[in-house]
Design an enzyme around this catalytic site. Structure first.
Site, PDB file in Angstrom:
ATOM      1  N   HIS A  69       0.935  -1.256   0.200  1.00  0.00           N
ATOM      2  CA  HIS A  69       0.071  -0.118   0.065  1.00  0.00           C
ATOM      3  C   HIS A  69       0.789   1.060   0.037  1.00  0.00           C
ATOM      4  O   HIS A  69       1.967   1.373   0.751  1.00  0.00           O
ATOM      5  CB  HIS A  69      -0.907   0.103   1.378  1.00  0.00           C
ATOM      6  CG  HIS A  69      -0.285   0.102   2.468  1.00  0.00           C
ATOM      7  ND1 HIS A  69       0.136   1.292   3.267  1.00  0.00           N
ATOM      8  CD2 HIS A  69       0.073  -1.041   3.369  1.00  0.00           C
ATOM      9  CE1 HIS A  69       0.573   0.995   4.333  1.00  0.00           C
ATOM     10  NE2 HIS A  69       0.624  -0.250   4.508  1.00  0.00           N
ATOM     11  N   ASP A  71      -0.877   4.140   0.872  1.00  0.00           N
ATOM     12  CA  ASP A  71      -1.374   5.377   1.717  1.00  0.00           C
ATOM     13  C   ASP A  71      -0.475   5.048   3.143  1.00  0.00           C
ATOM     14  O   ASP A  71      -0.001   4.190   3.384  1.00  0.00           O
ATOM     15  CB  ASP A  71      -2.882   5.088   1.991  1.00  0.00           C
ATOM     16  CG  ASP A  71      -3.157   3.517   2.433  1.00  0.00           C
ATOM     17  OD1 ASP A  71      -2.673   2.633   2.094  1.00  0.00           O
ATOM     18  OD2 ASP A  71      -4.269   3.479   3.523  1.00  0.00           O
ATOM     19  N   ASP A 102       6.422   2.274   6.722  1.00  0.00           N
ATOM     20  CA  ASP A 102       5.168   1.822   6.552  1.00  0.00           C
ATOM     21  C   ASP A 102       4.418   2.207   5.518  1.00  0.00           C
ATOM     22  O   ASP A 102       3.599   3.181   5.826  1.00  0.00           O
ATOM     23  CB  ASP A 102       4.469   1.441   7.668  1.00  0.00           C
ATOM     24  CG  ASP A 102       3.072   0.797   7.675  1.00  0.00           C
ATOM     25  OD1 ASP A 102       3.005   0.083   6.701  1.00  0.00           O
ATOM     26  OD2 ASP A 102       2.287   1.117   8.575  1.00  0.00           O
ATOM     27  N   GLU A 135      -5.068   0.833   2.961  1.00  0.00           N
ATOM     28  CA  GLU A 135      -4.664  -0.309   3.939  1.00  0.00           C
ATOM     29  C   GLU A 135      -4.884   0.219   5.371  1.00  0.00           C
ATOM     30  O   GLU A 135      -5.333  -0.264   6.286  1.00  0.00           O
ATOM     31  CB  GLU A 135      -3.491  -0.840   3.723  1.00  0.00           C
ATOM     32  CG  GLU A 135      -3.202  -1.918   4.570  1.00  0.00           C
ATOM     33  CD  GLU A 135      -2.467  -1.571   5.795  1.00  0.00           C
ATOM     34  OE1 GLU A 135      -2.189  -2.927   6.652  1.00  0.00           O
ATOM     35  OE2 GLU A 135      -2.273  -0.716   6.103  1.00  0.00           O
ATOM     36  N   GLU A 136      -4.574   1.625   5.544  1.00  0.00           N
ATOM     37  CA  GLU A 136      -4.441   2.158   6.790  1.00  0.00           C
ATOM     38  C   GLU A 136      -5.799   2.735   7.061  1.00  0.00           C
ATOM     39  O   GLU A 136      -6.031   3.085   8.275  1.00  0.00           O
ATOM     40  CB  GLU A 136      -3.509   3.559   6.827  1.00  0.00           C
ATOM     41  CG  GLU A 136      -2.080   3.053   6.520  1.00  0.00           C
ATOM     42  CD  GLU A 136      -1.351   2.235   7.596  1.00  0.00           C
ATOM     43  OE1 GLU A 136      -2.018   1.770   8.735  1.00  0.00           O
ATOM     44  OE2 GLU A 136      -0.171   2.030   7.431  1.00  0.00           O
ATOM     45  N   GLU A 164       4.675  -5.709   4.097  1.00  0.00           N
ATOM     46  CA  GLU A 164       4.529  -4.869   5.499  1.00  0.00           C
ATOM     47  C   GLU A 164       5.656  -5.145   6.134  1.00  0.00           C
ATOM     48  O   GLU A 164       6.649  -5.989   6.260  1.00  0.00           O
ATOM     49  CB  GLU A 164       3.657  -5.638   6.202  1.00  0.00           C
ATOM     50  CG  GLU A 164       1.909  -5.125   5.763  1.00  0.00           C
ATOM     51  CD  GLU A 164       1.679  -3.702   5.989  1.00  0.00           C
ATOM     52  OE1 GLU A 164       2.237  -3.007   7.099  1.00  0.00           O
ATOM     53  OE2 GLU A 164       0.769  -3.188   5.434  1.00  0.00           O
ATOM     54  N   HIS A 353       4.426   4.655  11.823  1.00  0.00           N
ATOM     55  CA  HIS A 353       3.422   5.418  12.440  1.00  0.00           C
ATOM     56  C   HIS A 353       3.871   6.454  13.702  1.00  0.00           C
ATOM     57  O   HIS A 353       3.137   7.239  14.106  1.00  0.00           O
ATOM     58  CB  HIS A 353       2.335   4.719  13.109  1.00  0.00           C
ATOM     59  CG  HIS A 353       1.645   3.798  12.170  1.00  0.00           C
ATOM     60  ND1 HIS A 353       0.324   3.379  12.482  1.00  0.00           N
ATOM     61  CD2 HIS A 353       1.786   3.233  10.845  1.00  0.00           C
ATOM     62  CE1 HIS A 353      -0.100   2.530  11.661  1.00  0.00           C
ATOM     63  NE2 HIS A 353       0.712   2.459  10.717  1.00  0.00           N
TER      64      HIS A 353
END
Length: 380
Positions: A69, A71, A102, A135-136, A164, A353
């Site tokens: 992903h 996003d 990520d 995905e997030e 991931e 994150h």
């Protein structure tokens, strides 16, 4: 045609892709892959951006897939960052920016590895890249939409690797061969508001909520299985919205989150939660409304050919024999597992994150090398 994964990662970081914004990341990848001979299709659904890319014939016997992903989560307070979250600044061989870990680095690494591979040694088979921009977020129209579209179009991956972050300490120390299931329950206990000096005229929802949460949290769900840790239930919120000391509130709300292994499924755990709530409601003379969302079921790709393939490539490039694990949260592998065997391998996830999210540039280069070796070994 050789693609520098560090430059590509930086280009992707500069695309502001906080879910559900596409931020031109998929446009960039579409252009890169198209020029390398991939057939590309945008598979957007309900405003969510997705990209499918295939090199090689459709429906051949051997098709290797990558999933990832572009996003990212929100940046939070900009004042806490020492760099522009979307500036892709490099300091002392560390690349900074939201999504650096990520997982824009992994997308760049597998895209670069795939382009180099098909350009240098065209395989007897096909390579598929399924990349989502959701995905997030809710994850309803991201990888799910790609897999739905692939099913309708007769497109299929024989195996898939999700990029991931999987490594806890050092690149190469862990592969994910499954994930725990995840579900949340929102419970509202409804009583009767009243004056705190006259509790007999009210029906306080708090004792019922406390009893319910104690019963749930005190239950041992299991002691783990061969490949999974014990399932867990966490009480994550209890609140009334009441700051007055002389008022008994009429409603109390609580939330629990369950991470469960392959001894359970979402339906059975939902039945248990509702049964516990019903018993407490009857005992306290209150009403308890329960809303449950199952984010994903537990799954396992048993150790076998796919995990051996990835482990061998990781060991060859890093010198480490990775642990096969099912720890951590959820990922889009929970959707891919219904399509084909799937494992996950990516970077060290220490800064994902976080403020000043970052990745050592040499790890991006090494990750591309691992993905490239996986492709060579699979088709070789």
């Amino acid at each position: 045609m050789t693609i520098d994964p560090v430059t590509l990662t930086a280009d992707l970081i500069r695309c502001p892709t906080v879910t559900p914004e596409e931020g031109s990341a998929l446009v960039l990848l579409d252009d890169l892959l198209s020029r390398a001979g991939f057939e590309t299709v945008r598979v957007d659904r309900n405003g969510v951006p997705n990209l499918f890319a295939r090199w090689g014939p459709k429906g051949v016997a051997r098709t290797f897939g990558f999933n990832g992903h572009t996003d990212v989560v929100p940046v939070g307070d900009l004042a806490d960052w020492s760099v522009d979250p979307f500036g892709a600044e490099q300091r002392n061989d560390i690349l900074y920016g939201r999504g650096a870990t990520d997982m824009k680095s992994a997308v760049a690494a597998f895209a670069a590895a795939a382009v180099d591979f098909v350009s240098e040694t065209p395989p007897d088979g096909a390579v598929i890249l399924a990349i989502t921009g959701d995905e997030e977020g809710p994850a309803r129209d991201g990888t799910r939409a790609l897999l739905d579209w692939m099913g309708h179009q007769g497109e299929r991956m024989d195996v898939c690797l999700v990029g991931e972050p999987t490594c806890p300490v050092t690149l190469g120390d862990m592969i994910k061969i499954g994930r725990r299931g995840s579900m949340s329950a929102w419970m509202a206990v409804r009583g009767k508001q009243g004056h705190a000096a006259y509790p007999h005229r009210a029906r306080n929802p708090l004792p019922a909520m406390v009893r319910l949460m104690d019963r749930l949290a005190g239950r041992e769900l299991d002691r783990g299985t061969e490949h999974f840790d014990p399932s867990t239930l966490a009480v994550v919120s209890i609140e009334t919205g009441n700051d007055a000391t002389n008022v008994i509130p009429g409603t109390c709300r609580g939330i629990v989150n369950i991470r469960f292994n392959d001894l359970h499924n979402g339906a059975a755990l939902s039945d248990w939660l509702r049964a516990e709530a019903a018993e407490v409601a009857e005992a306290f003379g209150v009403q308890i409304d329960t809303e449950i969302k199952v984010s994903g079921e537990s799954f396992l790709t048993p150790p076998g050919a796919l995990s051996a393939l990835v482990s061998g490539a990781v060991a060859a490039e890093t010198g480490l024999v990775p642990e096969l694990s099912t720890t951590g949260g959820t990922s889009d592998a929970r959707f891919v597992k219904d399509h084909c065997p799937v494992v996950e391998f990516g970077l060290v996830g220490k800064t994902m994150h976080q403020v000043d999210e970052c990745v050592p540039v040499d790890e991006i280069v090494r990750l591309k090398a691992i993905y490239g070796r996986i492709l060579r070994d699979y088709f070789g």
